[in-house]
Design an enzyme around this catalytic site. Structure first.
Site, mmCIF file in Angstrom:
data_model
loop_
_atom_site.group_PDB
_atom_site.id
_atom_site.type_symbol
_atom_site.label_atom_id
_atom_site.label_comp_id
_atom_site.label_asym_id
_atom_site.label_seq_id
_atom_site.Cartn_x
_atom_site.Cartn_y
_atom_site.Cartn_z
ATOM 1 N N ILE A 21 -5.289 3.895 0.171
ATOM 2 C CA ILE A 21 -5.370 4.125 -1.281
ATOM 3 C C ILE A 21 -6.549 5.046 -1.598
ATOM 4 C CG2 ILE A 21 -5.528 3.012 -3.540
ATOM 5 C CD1 ILE A 21 -4.386 0.464 -2.184
ATOM 6 N N ASP A 40 -17.410 5.537 4.371
ATOM 7 C CA ASP A 40 -16.381 4.779 5.085
ATOM 8 C C ASP A 40 -16.927 4.475 6.474
ATOM 9 O OD1 ASP A 40 -12.925 4.848 4.595
ATOM 10 O OD2 ASP A 40 -13.816 4.016 6.409
ATOM 11 N N ASN A 44 -11.064 0.852 9.876
ATOM 12 C CA ASN A 44 -9.607 0.763 9.728
ATOM 13 C C ASN A 44 -9.046 2.098 9.234
ATOM 14 O OD1 ASN A 44 -7.163 -0.575 9.892
ATOM 15 N ND2 ASN A 44 -7.256 -1.276 7.769
ATOM 16 N N ASP A 67 -21.470 1.704 7.496
ATOM 17 C CA ASP A 67 -20.999 0.456 6.906
ATOM 18 C C ASP A 67 -21.883 0.117 5.713
ATOM 19 O OD1 ASP A 67 -20.577 -2.401 6.470
ATOM 20 O OD2 ASP A 67 -19.564 -2.394 8.418
ATOM 21 N N LYS A 93 -8.338 -6.287 4.634
ATOM 22 C CA LYS A 93 -7.232 -6.611 3.732
ATOM 23 C C LYS A 93 -6.046 -7.319 4.374
ATOM 24 C CE LYS A 93 -4.922 -2.263 4.477
ATOM 25 N NZ LYS A 93 -4.184 -1.141 3.941
ATOM 26 N N SER A 133 -6.641 -7.101 -6.476
ATOM 27 C CA SER A 133 -5.262 -7.284 -6.017
ATOM 28 C C SER A 133 -4.556 -8.293 -6.896
ATOM 29 C CB SER A 133 -5.292 -7.799 -4.573
ATOM 30 O OG SER A 133 -4.030 -8.297 -4.195
ATOM 31 N N TYR A 157 -8.731 -13.810 2.343
ATOM 32 C CA TYR A 157 -8.688 -12.454 1.789
ATOM 33 C C TYR A 157 -8.575 -12.512 0.267
ATOM 34 C CZ TYR A 157 -6.286 -8.444 -0.163
ATOM 35 O OH TYR A 157 -5.912 -7.435 -0.997
ATOM 36 N N LYS A 161 -11.263 -11.455 -3.142
ATOM 37 C CA LYS A 161 -10.990 -10.674 -4.357
ATOM 38 C C LYS A 161 -11.350 -11.485 -5.600
ATOM 39 C CE LYS A 161 -9.376 -7.001 -2.248
ATOM 40 N NZ LYS A 161 -10.210 -5.790 -2.174
ATOM 41 N N ASN A 207 2.948 -5.558 6.447
ATOM 42 C CA ASN A 207 3.620 -5.326 5.159
ATOM 43 C C ASN A 207 4.985 -4.680 5.349
ATOM 44 O OD1 ASN A 207 0.360 -4.654 4.319
ATOM 45 N ND2 ASN A 207 1.478 -6.303 3.334
HETATM 46 N N1 UFG Z 1 8.600 -8.956 4.448
HETATM 47 C C1 UFG Z 1 9.622 -9.147 5.373
HETATM 48 N N2 UFG Z 1 9.422 -8.691 6.641
HETATM 49 C C2 UFG Z 1 8.277 -8.073 7.035
HETATM 50 C C3 UFG Z 1 7.232 -7.905 6.080
HETATM 51 C C4 UFG Z 1 7.431 -8.365 4.799
HETATM 52 O O1 UFG Z 1 10.666 -9.701 5.045
HETATM 53 O O2 UFG Z 1 8.153 -7.712 8.213
HETATM 54 C C5 UFG Z 1 8.804 -9.416 3.068
HETATM 55 C C6 UFG Z 1 7.825 -10.516 2.679
HETATM 56 O O3 UFG Z 1 8.335 -11.776 3.064
HETATM 57 C C7 UFG Z 1 7.767 -10.318 1.163
HETATM 58 C C8 UFG Z 1 7.966 -8.819 0.985
HETATM 59 O O4 UFG Z 1 8.566 -8.350 2.198
HETATM 60 O O5 UFG Z 1 8.851 -10.975 0.576
HETATM 61 C C9 UFG Z 1 6.677 -8.072 0.752
HETATM 62 O O6 UFG Z 1 5.752 -8.422 1.773
HETATM 63 P P1 UFG Z 1 4.411 -7.587 2.021
HETATM 64 O O7 UFG Z 1 3.709 -8.216 3.181
HETATM 65 O O8 UFG Z 1 4.726 -6.145 2.107
HETATM 66 O O9 UFG Z 1 3.601 -7.781 0.670
HETATM 67 P P2 UFG Z 1 3.037 -9.102 0.002
HETATM 68 O O10 UFG Z 1 3.567 -9.111 -1.380
HETATM 69 O O11 UFG Z 1 3.220 -10.307 0.813
HETATM 70 O O12 UFG Z 1 1.472 -8.812 0.067
HETATM 71 C C10 UFG Z 1 0.901 -7.816 -0.737
HETATM 72 C C11 UFG Z 1 -0.375 -7.276 -0.105
HETATM 73 C C12 UFG Z 1 -1.422 -8.329 -0.035
HETATM 74 C C13 UFG Z 1 -1.603 -9.000 -1.341
HETATM 75 C C14 UFG Z 1 -0.283 -9.480 -1.876
HETATM 76 C C15 UFG Z 1 -0.371 -10.070 -3.240
HETATM 77 O O13 UFG Z 1 -0.109 -6.801 1.185
HETATM 78 O O14 UFG Z 1 -2.644 -7.712 0.315
HETATM 79 O O15 UFG Z 1 0.624 -8.389 -1.959
HETATM 80 O O16 UFG Z 1 -0.859 -9.145 -4.127
HETATM 81 F F1 UFG Z 1 -2.433 -10.042 -1.211
#
Ligand code: UFG
Length: 348
Positions: A21, A40, A44, A67, A93, A133, A157, A161, A207
């Site tokens: 981002i 930075d 990561n 850092d 994160k 977040s 995590y 926040k 994600n």
């Molecule tokens: N999902 C899958 N398979 C995967 C990865 C994700 O089915 O391999 C699904 C998850 O179950 C969820 C959706 O895709 O239903 C989104 O998942 P993400 O991991 O992409 O995102 P999240 O909403 O779980 O998490 C994000 C951010 C976090 C933050 C959170 C809440 O990554 O940092 O939103 O704001 F904490």
């Protein structure tokens, strides 16, 4: 010097400016006429992102590779550079990793913020945009989520926040001249239109979109969908995916707003207001790639909630900002990045 589109021009320190981002925000800050310094620690992020940023902006970037928890280096930076405002992205994160290593998460995310804010206070820098977040709405919030909902978290995590938001509110009480923005992101995805800047997670992605990207490019065998028995239209969870370019634009707008608001702390959701299911996201990505992608439905992932999407009304009204990119835009741009960079950023 005033800028017609974005108000006062500023010299902005971007912590975590080499990250996903942060890097997209750097581009838009410069396009809006601001001057940027990046700090930075590259824990990561790959240093090769900087050359790519410089190609896009057509100029040199001032990068400080250390850092923020290093109080001496941080103090030296503020002592030697004029800084008008800070956008603080830097932080760990990964939700799962934070559960395994809670102390490392609290130490890193809180510790870097303490050092940064203390240096800002010593040097009279009082404008701060913080990368928060939607995770601060916790597990039991209704949708759409609004900024005045109570905050909580389900993992270390998320608690970092929540805690940093609280700490910054307390700073603003003690120093009412500060102007602080708490930006609550929903699910940032997509990539810069050039295809040269994008998300490059280390290890197996947690994600959804990065995981689908790596399936599409052949690095992973198939998507595992974590449950299709939720109380949603197709049984998979709903999320508010937002294009990283829209998110970046939200930060530029927030920075401008901080120069004119009387409120010490402003909290803004950055989302589209629409929930998209896992299946809908997969199918949008398949359209971008032009073929079907392999998947299997497996059990639910611990901690996932059925629906998370924003009420972005406050940001729309107060920032004059709206997310404009569609799910298809996000997938086309993410795929351009991933197909041009199948292994992410090169090491050198
Ligand atoms: N999902 C899958 N398979 C995967 C990865 C994700 O089915 O391999 C699904 C998850 O179950 C969820 C959706 O895709 O239903 C989104 O998942 P993400 O991991 O992409 O995102 P999240 O909403 O779980 O998490 C994000 C951010 C976090 C933050 C959170 C809440 O990554 O940092 O939103 O704001 F904490």
């Amino acid at each position: 010097m005033p800028d017609a589109a974005y108000g006062v021009r500023m010299r902005v320190l971007v912590s975590g400016g080499a990250g996903f981002i942060g890097s997209h925000t750097v581009i838009q800050l410069i396009a809006a006429g601001h001057d940027v310094l990046i700090v930075d620690n590259f824990a990561n992020a790959k240093p090769t992102v900087i050359g790519r940023l410089e190609s896009i902006i057509g100029g040199h970037l001032q990068v400080h590779a250390f850092d923020l928890r290093d109080a001496d280096q941080t103090e030296r930076l503020f002592a030697h550079e004029r800084i008008d405002a800070v956008i603080h992205f830097a932080g760990h994160k990964a939700v799962g990793q934070s559960i395994k290593q809670p102390l490392a998460y609290y130490e890193n995310n809180l510790g870097s913020t303490f050092v940064l804010v203390a240096a800002m206070a010593r040097h009279g820098v009082s404008k701060l945009v913080f990368s928060s977040s939607a995770t601060v709405y916790g597990a039991n919030a209704t949708v759409p989520m609004k900024e005045d909902f109570p905050t909580s978290a389900t993992n270390p995590y998320g608690w970092t926040k929540v805690m940093i938001e609280q700490i910054l509110c307390d700073v603003a009480v003690a120093q009412p001249s500060w102007r602080i923005a708490l930006m609550r992101y929903f699910n940032p995805v997509g990539a810069h239109a050039s295809g040269t800047i994008g998300e490059d997670p280390s290890g197996v992605p947690n994600n959804l979109l990065p995981y689908i990207c790596q399936v599409a490019v052949g690095r992973l065998e198939k998507l595992r969908i974590f449950g299709d028995d939720y109380d949603t239209p197709d049984g998979t969870p709903l999320r508010d995916y937002i294009h990283v370019e829209d998110l970046a634009a939200g930060h530029v707008a927030a920075l401008a707003r901080l120069t004119s608001t009387d409120r010490a702390v402003s909290t803004w959701n950055l989302g589209t207001g629409t929930g998209t299911s896992v299946f809908n996201m997969l199918h949008a990505f398949e359209r971008a790639v032009g073929r079907e992608l392999p998947y299997e439905v497996v059990g639910r992932r611990t901690g996932d909630i059925a629906a998370s999407y924003a009420d972005p009304g406050r940001a729309n009204a107060e920032l004059g900002w709206t997310a404009t990119r569609t799910i298809d835009d996000m997938c086309v741009d993410a795929w351009r990045w991933q197909s041009q960079n199948p292994n992410g950023y090169p090491d050198a």
